[in-house]
Scaffold this motif. Structure first.
Motif, mmCIF file in Angstrom:
data_model
loop_
_atom_site.group_PDB
_atom_site.id
_atom_site.type_symbol
_atom_site.label_atom_id
_atom_site.label_comp_id
_atom_site.label_asym_id
_atom_site.label_seq_id
_atom_site.Cartn_x
_atom_site.Cartn_y
_atom_site.Cartn_z
ATOM 1 N N GLY A 64 0.792 -1.234 0.000
ATOM 2 C CA GLY A 64 0.000 0.000 0.000
ATOM 3 C C GLY A 64 0.820 1.277 0.000
ATOM 4 O O GLY A 64 0.241 2.374 0.039
ATOM 5 N N HIS A 65 2.120 1.183 -0.040
ATOM 6 C CA HIS A 65 2.948 2.382 -0.180
ATOM 7 C C HIS A 65 3.646 2.439 -1.536
ATOM 8 O O HIS A 65 4.361 3.401 -1.817
ATOM 9 N N ASP A 66 3.450 1.420 -2.363
ATOM 10 C CA ASP A 66 4.090 1.377 -3.686
ATOM 11 C C ASP A 66 3.113 1.957 -4.709
ATOM 12 O O ASP A 66 2.142 1.304 -5.108
ATOM 13 N N VAL A 67 3.370 3.185 -5.112
ATOM 14 C CA VAL A 67 2.394 3.874 -5.972
ATOM 15 C C VAL A 67 2.245 3.205 -7.338
ATOM 16 O O VAL A 67 1.163 3.218 -7.929
ATOM 17 N N ASP A 68 3.309 2.602 -7.822
ATOM 18 C CA ASP A 68 3.205 1.932 -9.128
ATOM 19 C C ASP A 68 2.261 0.730 -9.046
ATOM 20 O O ASP A 68 1.416 0.528 -9.913
ATOM 21 N N VAL A 69 2.432 -0.041 -7.993
ATOM 22 C CA VAL A 69 1.582 -1.222 -7.830
ATOM 23 C C VAL A 69 0.137 -0.807 -7.566
ATOM 24 O O VAL A 69 -0.804 -1.385 -8.123
ATOM 25 N N LEU A 70 -0.032 0.209 -6.727
ATOM 26 C CA LEU A 70 -1.393 0.698 -6.452
ATOM 27 C C LEU A 70 -2.070 1.151 -7.747
ATOM 28 O O LEU A 70 -3.245 0.848 -7.997
ATOM 29 N N ARG A 71 -1.303 1.880 -8.562
ATOM 30 C CA ARG A 71 -1.855 2.369 -9.833
ATOM 31 C C ARG A 71 -2.273 1.204 -10.716
ATOM 32 O O ARG A 71 -3.366 1.197 -11.289
ATOM 33 N N THR A 72 -1.407 0.211 -10.809
ATOM 34 C CA THR A 72 -1.702 -0.944 -11.667
ATOM 35 C C THR A 72 -2.962 -1.658 -11.185
ATOM 36 O O THR A 72 -3.865 -1.969 -11.969
ATOM 37 N N GLU A 73 -3.033 -1.895 -9.892
ATOM 38 C CA GLU A 73 -4.192 -2.623 -9.356
ATOM 39 C C GLU A 73 -5.474 -1.809 -9.529
ATOM 40 O O GLU A 73 -6.489 -2.320 -9.990
#
Lengths: 266, 310
Positions: free
Chosen positions: A203-212
């Motif tokens: 939940g602090h990784d903006v790239d992963v959050l964006r992808t999900e």
């Protein structure tokens, strides 16, 4: 942590410098989640905050509201100066979000209410055949409320694929670790059994959050839940994983200076 | 009354697409036709009342007018925080329809009695409380409910109650209706205690005592203007409610009168259930009689007060 996440945290410190209190830990675990939502996912119009077709974001864990206020001011829902009035007499920015502040979809703070409200909004979209999506952020401590699971049961029944729940899974509540107070595991299995399509991420990784979050609905015909693994109080040596900062009043000058030093040394 | 309420809603949904019906595991009876006619706006849901109040709030925040129907005790006591926060703080047009207001479910025991429902809702700002006296008045409540701009609690009685409301008189939420005029005694009533007070007035008339009956279908906001006007000219005032005497109609009228300065030469009594958990099973009629709400006991109470020196 990138420059934008640092800048948002520095602004949060500047708010604390004025109001000297708040649910700091609960806001800091949410910052990347609200940032990605408002920067890249949600459709909204700050000039017309009640635009009928807007996506709805309900902060069910209302005590994390500083993370929401930062983004609402950033996007122009209200003037940035207003951030620094938080919790003071006459301010619109309470220690929990009040309905009426532009961008706040519902007054929250009594835990376990926001998901039901979000489900009502998602059902209204279904009735009106409107394309808007509903995102609801719940806390892990909040997930001890029975009403969260009443709501989850109902979302599964109605196959609300326009609804995405974001769990701020920081493993920490007011008294201490959720594992010691009321364990929630197996959390993903719980949501799955209630009819949700479950994803998990940092939940602090903006790239992963964006992808999900760009891929909602996770599965057509099912509500989704993204369990965001976070750190309560993320970003500062004094606050991280420290339940004393779940809610803190009388924040000192030294507390503020330490927080600024932490950000500068990153 | 319940069937009338449901049928009104069914008809209203045809011409007003904002209306959404939510039920919590109710008896099917006349409800099956809703699913056929309004499949998108009819929700028969599980036994999770807290969630349903929140869901109704979300629907109302999205432009709908939800009518949420279940048993009065569960819709008021169990969901209190959702009612206060989700409905009242947001001032949303959600309608709560409470089946079995009062001691309708007396045979089912204390868990099913709704005799503090009006009290707990009365302290919620923005909430409106209406307890119609018969099926004809229910029609008028339902018609007025659609565009009422605030949360609204509609308290249903047992049903099959004698029709005493009068179609020629105006109906407005918040406006009490004088159903009988004259004399030194004033009954202020709500719900189906109105019939009983009217019958008590007949009994009193046989003894030469003229009596007024003011039907306060709306307990909140109380029609203070009409009540004060009627109180001025009488010597004895009795409130009658199928509810505890604390916090409901009697409490509201007591607060009003205490601050009015009108009571110095008058007698006032609240009639209803005392501050206890009643233990009697049996019929609604028997229980109401025991606690002084039969026509005969009401007449006796009025006569007693009338004969006390002021």
């Amino acid at each position: 942590m990138d420059e934008r996440s640092r800048a948002l945290r520095l602004k949060l410190v500047r708010i604390l410098e004025q109001c000297r209190r708040g649910h700091i830990g609960a806001a800091l675990s949410l910052i990347e989640i609200t940032r990605v939502l408002f920067d890249e996912i949600l459709r909204y119009d700050p000039a017309n905050p009640l635009w009928e077709d807007r996506d709805r974001f309900v902060l069910s864990k209302g005590h994390g509201c500083l993370a929401l206020y930062l983004m609402l001011a950033d996007k122009g829902f209200f003037p940035e100066e207003e951030l620094f009035t938080a919790c003071s007499f006459g301010s619109r920015l309470g220690g929990h979000p009040e309905y009426g502040l532009p961008g706040v979809e519902a007054a929250t703070g009594a835990l376990g209410h926001g998901l039901s409200i979000g489900i009502g909004m998602a059902l209204a979209a279904q009735i009106d055949r409107k394309p808007y999506r509903v995102f609801v952020a719940v806390g892990d401590g909040e997930s001890q409320e029975g009403s969260i699971w009443e709501a989850a049961m109902s979302a599964g029944k109605h196959r609300l694929d326009n609804l995405t729940v974001l769990v701020d899974r920081n493993h920490m509540q007011c008294y201490g670790p959720t594992e010691e107070i009321q364990d929630l595991e197996p959390l993903a299995d719980k949501w799955t059994s209630f009819g949700f399509e479950v994803r998990e991420c940092d939940g602090h990784d903006v790239d992963v959050l964006r992808t999900e979050l760009s891929s909602v609905p996770f599965r057509p015909g099912k509500p989704g839940v993204l369990i965001c693994h976070t750190l309560k109080g993320m970003g500062f040596s004094s606050t991280v994983n420290n339940p004393d900062w779940h809610h803190k009043s009388h924040i000192s000058d030294e507390d503020i200076s330490q927080m600024v030093r932490d950000l500068e040394s990153m | 009354m319940r069937r009338t309420c449901t049928n009104c809603l069914y008809d209203m949904m045809e011409y007003d697409e904002r209306i959404v019906y939510i039920g919590s595991d109710l008896t099917k009876r006349e409800l099956h036709k809703f699913r056929e006619s309004y499949p998108d706006r009819y929700f028969m849901e599980g036994v999770y009342e807290q969630h349903l109040v929140g869901m109704a709030a979300g629907l109302a925040l999205s432009g709908k007018i939800p009518y949420f129907n279940t048993i009065a005790t569960f819709i008021t006591r169990r969901c209190y925080e959702q009612i206060l926060v989700d409905l009242c703080m947001h001032d949303l047009p959600v309608r709560l329809i409470g089946n079995g207001g009062g001691v309708v479910y007396a045979p089912l025991g204390g868990t099913h009695l709704a005799i503090e429902d009006m009290a707990i809702l009365r302290v919620a700002p923005k909430m409106t409380i209406v307890a119609p006296c018969d099926a004809e008045e229910m029609k008028r409540v339902m018609a007025a409910s659609v565009d009422w701009p605030h949360p609204l609690y509609i308290r249903l009685a047992k049903g099959g109650d004698e029709v005493v409301s009068r179609p020629e008189l105006p109906f407005e939420i918040g406006k009490a209706v004088p159903l009988r005029d004259g004399g030194d005694v004033l009954f202020i009533t709500t719900g189906i205690t109105t019939q009983r007070a009217l019958q008590a007035a007949e009994l009193l008339a046989q003894d030469g005592v003229e009596t007024s009956v003011l039907h306060s279908h709306t307990v909140k906001p109380l029609d203070a203007e009409e009540i004060l006007k009627r109180v001025e000219s009488v010597r004895v005032i009795l409130t009658v409610e199928e509810h505890r005497v604390t916090g409901g109609l009697g409490g509201a009228v007591a607060e009003l009168l205490a601050e009015s300065g009108l009571l110095s030469d008058k007698r006032f009594r609240r009639i209803g259930f005392p501050d206890i958990f009643t233990e009697e099973l049996g019929s609604q009629d028997l229980i109401m009689e025991k606690y002084g709400m039969s026509p005969e006991t009401l007449a006796v109470a009025a006569a007693e007060l009338l004969n006390q020196p002021s």
